[in-house]
Design a protein around this motif. Structure first.
Motif, mmCIF file in Angstrom:
data_model
loop_
_atom_site.group_PDB
_atom_site.id
_atom_site.type_symbol
_atom_site.label_atom_id
_atom_site.label_comp_id
_atom_site.label_asym_id
_atom_site.label_seq_id
_atom_site.Cartn_x
_atom_site.Cartn_y
_atom_site.Cartn_z
ATOM 1 N N THR A 44 47.598 41.282 45.308
ATOM 2 C CA THR A 44 46.780 40.435 46.184
ATOM 3 C C THR A 44 47.485 39.141 46.564
ATOM 4 N N HIS A 45 48.750 39.010 46.181
ATOM 5 C CA HIS A 45 49.523 37.810 46.521
ATOM 6 C C HIS A 45 50.880 38.167 47.132
ATOM 7 N N SER A 53 44.906 46.276 44.465
ATOM 8 C CA SER A 53 44.345 45.190 45.275
ATOM 9 C C SER A 53 42.959 45.518 45.803
ATOM 10 N N SER A 59 58.629 31.385 42.650
ATOM 11 C CA SER A 59 57.244 31.382 43.099
ATOM 12 C C SER A 59 56.376 32.095 42.062
ATOM 13 N N THR A 60 55.080 31.821 42.105
ATOM 14 C CA THR A 60 54.170 32.424 41.123
ATOM 15 C C THR A 60 54.181 33.950 41.165
ATOM 16 N N PRO A 61 54.116 34.586 42.360
ATOM 17 C CA PRO A 61 54.182 36.052 42.381
ATOM 18 C C PRO A 61 55.469 36.597 41.754
ATOM 19 N N TYR A 108 46.869 40.792 40.476
ATOM 20 C CA TYR A 108 47.291 39.498 41.032
ATOM 21 C C TYR A 108 48.480 39.667 41.964
#
Length: 304
Positions: free
Chosen positions: A34-35, A95, A218-220, A31
């Protein structure tokens, strides 16, 4: 007798928990990669974060971290071979490959380590263990050649490149056995290795402009922090499992990690498991159990 069963149950629970934590790391890395999180930046944080946690544990439990020249050399070599190179390689591949396949490939360390150990005469030849190695190689070939799980040629090449990670892990394990300082604890050595890894990676991260600042929610960023926490907890559980149950139980962690990685890949990224891949994974997990359990059994018998 009651205490024996309690110890057995606790060992099994720690084994499953450790495998679950380490197996989750592959989906988290997938994840993150890829982010927008750069591989070197991610690798740096996954070295520095757990290093700080283990250093605190080491100072509390043992009072100090040995930084003599002998130990520093050990930290640097082991950190380079066992953390910096394999982890960074794995994060670059994360990734480009399904998270479950990544987990299976990276956890083939014992399959590679036994032939290497025979070459340097750290192990004795056993037909059954060599049969396990061959079964594991067959499983790896099936995974890499699977058009259902790896539909493009680029994914196949990334899978082959990922095999460098367990190779580095295996070489590091042999180095640790050969050059481990006497009267040293696994806790202090792991803390030193992680600190050395962060030092090794820092100039690379800065030079390639891959430093990833954790300056927002942030989510990452939260995912990176989550993996730091999980990795640190994993190290603590790892040492407790070794202390409580020894190497026999720990040798089974790789199988749990592989299964957990496949589960999260299916749940989070809708990664499908085709029959060919399932057979390949079964071959690898059986091979891991055969090679590692016979290794620990042989060592235990040699101690008495």
């Amino acid at each position: 007798m009651q205490n024996k069963y309690k110890k057995l149950i606790l060992s099994i629970l720690l084994l499953i928990l450790l495998g679950f934590i380490w197996g989750s790391g592959y989906s988290i890395a997938h994840y993150a990669m890829t982010h927008g999180v750069p591989p070197l930046g991610y690798s740096f944080w996954q070295s520095l974060g757990p290093a700080i946690v283990l250093l605190i544990f080491c100072l509390v439990k043992e009072g100090r971290l040995n930084i003599s020249l002998r130990y520093v050399r050990y930290y640097l070599i082991a950190g380079l071979l066992g953390i910096a190179l394999p982890n960074t390689n794995m994060y670059f591949a994360a990734s480009h490959l399904p998270a479950g396949i990544l987990a299976v490939i990276v956890n083939t360390v014992p399959i590679m380590m036994y032939p290497l150990a025979l070459l340097v005469r750290q192990e004795k030849f056993q037909w059954l263990r060599m049969a396990g190695v061959l079964l594991g190689v067959i499983g790896i070939i099936m995974v890499v050649s699977s058009k259902s799980s790896l539909p493009t040629s680029s994914m196949t090449w990334w899978a082959l490149l990922t095999l460098l990670s367990p190779l580095f892990f295996a070489i590091c394990a042999l180095y640790i056995v050969h050059d481990r300082p006497k009267n040293s604890s696994s806790l202090s050595l792991s803390a030193g290795m992680l600190i050395a890894t962060a030092i090794i990676l820092m100039p690379l991260v800065i030079d390639t402009h891959q430093f990833y600042p954790l300056n927002s929610f942030s989510t990452p960023n939260l995912v990176v922090i989550l993996e730091i926490i999980l990795s640190s907890i994993g190290y603590v559980i790892f040492f407790q499992l070794l202390k409580l149950a020894g190497a026999v139980y720990y040798s089974l962690v790789g199988g749990v990690v592989a299964l957990t990685g496949l589960f999260w890949g299916w749940l989070l990224f809708d990664e499908k498991l085709y029959m060919w891949t399932v057979i390949a994974v079964i071959c690898i997990i059986v091979a891991l159990c055969v090679v590692t359990l016979l290794q620990t059994t042989q060592r235990s018998s040699n101690e008495y």
